[in-house]
Design a protein around this motif. Structure first.
Motif, PDB file in Angstrom:
ATOM      1  N   ASP A  20      37.430  45.316  50.334  1.00  0.00           N
ATOM      2  CA  ASP A  20      38.816  45.822  50.238  1.00  0.00           C
ATOM      3  C   ASP A  20      39.808  44.833  50.830  1.00  0.00           C
ATOM      4  OD1 ASP A  20      37.893  48.060  48.976  1.00  0.00           O
ATOM      5  OD2 ASP A  20      37.813  49.291  50.808  1.00  0.00           O
TER       6      ASP A  20
ATOM      7  N   GLU B 298      40.281  42.018  48.437  1.00  0.00           N
ATOM      8  CA  GLU B 298      41.108  42.431  47.302  1.00  0.00           C
ATOM      9  C   GLU B 298      42.563  42.512  47.695  1.00  0.00           C
ATOM     10  OE1 GLU B 298      41.992  43.511  43.431  1.00  0.00           O
ATOM     11  OE2 GLU B 298      40.132  42.732  44.305  1.00  0.00           O
ATOM     12  N   LYS B 299      42.816  43.096  48.878  1.00  0.00           N
ATOM     13  CA  LYS B 299      44.209  43.165  49.344  1.00  0.00           C
ATOM     14  C   LYS B 299      44.782  41.770  49.599  1.00  0.00           C
ATOM     15  CE  LYS B 299      43.915  47.746  51.502  1.00  0.00           C
ATOM     16  NZ  LYS B 299      43.991  48.506  52.777  1.00  0.00           N
TER      17      LYS B 299
ATOM     18  N   ARG C 111      43.915  39.042  48.040  1.00  0.00           N
ATOM     19  CA  ARG C 111      44.212  38.433  46.729  1.00  0.00           C
ATOM     20  C   ARG C 111      45.500  38.976  46.151  1.00  0.00           C
ATOM     21  NH1 ARG C 111      43.570  39.780  41.746  1.00  0.00           N
ATOM     22  NH2 ARG C 111      42.511  41.709  42.275  1.00  0.00           N
ATOM     23  N   LYS C 112      45.663  40.338  46.207  1.00  0.00           N
ATOM     24  CA  LYS C 112      46.886  40.952  45.707  1.00  0.00           C
ATOM     25  C   LYS C 112      48.101  40.449  46.477  1.00  0.00           C
ATOM     26  CE  LYS C 112      44.809  45.229  43.934  1.00  0.00           C
ATOM     27  NZ  LYS C 112      44.782  46.714  44.060  1.00  0.00           N
ATOM     28  N   PHE C 113      47.932  40.308  47.780  1.00  0.00           N
ATOM     29  CA  PHE C 113      49.046  39.829  48.592  1.00  0.00           C
ATOM     30  C   PHE C 113      49.419  38.390  48.215  1.00  0.00           C
ATOM     31  CE2 PHE C 113      50.625  37.834  52.495  1.00  0.00           C
ATOM     32  CZ  PHE C 113      51.785  38.592  52.666  1.00  0.00           C
TER      33      PHE C 113
ATOM     34  N   ASP D   8      48.913  37.022  45.253  1.00  0.00           N
ATOM     35  CA  ASP D   8      49.597  37.100  43.953  1.00  0.00           C
ATOM     36  C   ASP D   8      51.035  37.543  44.122  1.00  0.00           C
ATOM     37  OD1 ASP D   8      47.284  36.346  42.764  1.00  0.00           O
ATOM     38  OD2 ASP D   8      46.638  38.388  42.244  1.00  0.00           O
ATOM     39  N   ARG D   9      51.255  38.469  44.998  1.00  0.00           N
ATOM     40  CA  ARG D   9      52.633  38.944  45.241  1.00  0.00           C
ATOM     41  C   ARG D   9      53.483  37.831  45.832  1.00  0.00           C
ATOM     42  NH1 ARG D   9      56.580  41.645  43.271  1.00  0.00           N
ATOM     43  NH2 ARG D   9      57.975  42.581  44.856  1.00  0.00           N
TER      44      ARG D   9
ATOM     45  N   GLU E 119      54.452  35.537  43.079  1.00  0.00           N
ATOM     46  CA  GLU E 119      55.540  36.116  42.270  1.00  0.00           C
ATOM     47  C   GLU E 119      56.867  36.006  42.990  1.00  0.00           C
ATOM     48  OE1 GLU E 119      54.438  40.081  41.413  1.00  0.00           O
ATOM     49  OE2 GLU E 119      52.830  39.540  40.007  1.00  0.00           O
TER      50      GLU E 119
END
Length: 551
Positions: free
Chosen positions: A518, A521-522, A524-526, A528-529, A532
């Motif tokens: 988890d 995953e967080k 990686r998402k962070f 990506d954010r 962006e």
């Protein structure tokens, strides 16, 4: 009568060639003709009436002799040739050419003969006078001077000046032509006969004009004088001076002229003294006496009343001159009118050409004006369209400006929000890092606890195995033994407890692994954010730059 009889009665003839100054003629003469018969034939062929000035001359043994009029031609001492050549020349010269030369042909023949004598240097003429005479000769030959027709070099083939003059002055042919042409241009309007008369009027004032020279001597042994015979009298010259006579005898002052063999005697009227001279040949004295008689006759004839024939000739000459004068005036008037008409035509043509040129220029200017007007209209239309386009662009620019202002405001707000988000993201990142570190530490502690638990489990299992071996060595061999049921039950209880503990460890390990996944995953998402957010910030910066360029 037979043909032979006719042939016998045909008179016998001989051929004669007559050479004038500018032509040659041949005649067939009868054997019995006298000199006057041949002379009259030549005069009729030429249309000459003033015959008393001319004669037929021939050359025999280097001496020029005149054909006698009263003797047969063949009885005189003439050259034995076929045809017999005679020169038709002026034998006597007038005192005043303008008064005595009545016919145009007479005047023309005198002009040609005097001109030839000047060019052959038989008559001396000063260089200035030769140029003037040459200009009259050119006027008589070519007419009025026309610079468009008489181009430089048109006199190159004409003999106009004596060789003595050409040698005396080192001038080129072009220079002489220029001098002659300068005088020639001033003779405009003079007819041919008038130009020839002007030539003769100048020539008759030259010292050697009309004089026939003969070498003589005052005694029998020396020839140191020249005797000259002309229209005014007899003149005695020194051998080296033919211009100024030492002594002159006018015809009116001479009583008698005679010769005896080689001796020539002149008897004046007012003196008892007799002048005697000696010539080299008897023929010379005969020729001198012949010239003296002819000139004296003409001298006396001029001072008498004109005969009917002369009066008629003079009247005809006057009428002819008046007619020619009127004709020349008419021709001059016509020429003048023609020249004026040509000038007017040229002026009209020039004016027409000028008007055509002006019209062409006006048309060209009009076309240019029309083209300019069309171009200006097109430019105005283009300017109008450009104005509209500019207005549209201005409106669009204004809208764009407003949009950019709004965008700028939005961009600022978004920037502020992004910055806030970035700060929040940074805080989250920091928290996540801290959490990650904490979780990593917890995981490390858990791993350590797990390791310790597994180590304890291993040790417990080892102890259990050791205890099992010590207390129940024959457990396999004696399975039905009853006392062991209770231990087995106790062992099963211990095994269950160990299995439960093992299950808890697995579950804990699974939870730790799940939390780690988890976390990844967080993370990686962070990330990506964060990417962006960076791309949005970069786009906002580009929009700020473009909005700055627009403004």
């Amino acid at each position: 009568m037979s043909i032979r009889g006719l042939k016998k009665k045909q008179p016998k003839t001989f051929k004669v060639k007559i050479i004038t100054v500018d032509a040659e003629m041949e005649f067939s003469c009868e054997m019995k003709w006298k000199g006057k018969d041949l002379f009259d034939l030549v005069c009729r062929a030429l249309g000459l009436r003033e015959t008393w000035f001319f004669g037929l001359q021939y050359t025999l043994k280097g001496m020029c002799t005149w054909l006698k009029m009263d003797k047969k031609v063949l009885d005189q001492e003439i050259p034995k040739e076929d045809p017999i050549s005679f020169h038709f020349l002026a034998k006597f010269y007038p005192e005043k050419v303008e008064e005595e030369l009545l016919q145009e042909i007479t005047q023309h023949l005198f002009f040609l003969q005097v001109k030839k004598q000047i060019l052959d240097e038989e008559i001396y003429c000063s260089p200035e006078a030769t140029v003037l005479l040459a200009s009259y000769a050119v006027q008589a030959k070519y007419g009025d001077y026309d610079p468009n027709f008489h181009e430089p070099g048109f006199l190159a083939h004409d003999e106009l000046l004596p060789k003595r003059v050409l040698r005396q002055y080192q001038l080129t042919a072009e220079m002489w032509e220029e001098k002659i042409t300068a005088w020639y241009a001033e003779h405009r309007g003079i007819a041919r006969d008038e130009a020839e008369m002007n030539y003769l009027k100048i020539a008759q004032d030259l010292e050697m004009y009309g004089v026939n020279y003969f070498p003589i001597a005052q005694n029998k042994n020396h020839t140191d004088l020249l005797l000259g015979v002309d229209a005014k009298g007899i003149h005695i010259y020194s051998i080296n001076n033919r211009f100024s006579p030492n002594k002159s005898f006018e015809w009116s002052a001479i009583r008698n002229i005679s010769y005896s063999e080689k001796e020539l005697t002149i008897k004046p009227l007012d003196k008892k003294e007799v002048f005697k001279f000696f010539s080299s040949q008897l023929k010379v004295n005969k020729l001198i006496l012949q010239l003296c008689i002819g000139n004296h006759d003409l001298f006396m004839r001029r001072r008498k009343v004109d005969s009917i024939e002369i009066q008629q000739m003079k009247a005809q000459a006057r009428e002819e001159k008046a007619r020619k004068k009127m004709e020349n005036q008419r021709l001059a008037r016509e020429k003048q009118l023609r020249e004026e008409a040509e000038r007017a035509k040229e002026e009209l043509e020039r004016r027409l050409f000028q008007l055509e040129d002006e019209a062409r220029q006006a048309n060209e200017a009009l076309l240019r004006s029309q083209e300019a007007a069309e171009l200006l209209a097109e430019k105005a239309q283009i300017a109008e369209e450009e104005a509209k386009l500019l207005a549209q662009n201005a409106a669009e620019a204004e809208q764009e400006r407003q949009r950019l202002e709004i965008t700028a405001l939005k961009t600022k707000e978004e920037k502020r929000l992004m910055e806030q988000k970035m700060r929040e993201a940074e805080l989250i990142a920091v928290k996540l890092v801290k959490e990650s570190d904490r979780r990593a530490k917890e995981a490390e502690h858990l791993k350590q606890d797990l390791h310790e638990a597994r180590e304890a489990e291993r040790k417990a299992k080892q102890k259990l195995l050791d205890i099992t071996r010590l207390n129940y060595p024959h457990m396999i061999k004696y399975p039905q033994y009853s006392p062991t049921d209770t231990r087995d039950a106790n062992f099963d209880k211990g095994s269950i407890k160990l299995d439960l503990k093992d299950i808890d460890l697995k579950r804990l390990s699974f939870e730790i692994e799940r939390e780690r996944l988890d976390y990844l995953e967080k993370s990686r998402k962070f990330e990506d954010r964060l990417k962006e957010l960076k791309s949005e910030i970069h786009a906002l910066k580009l929009e700020e730059k473009q909005s700055g360029l627009y403004s």
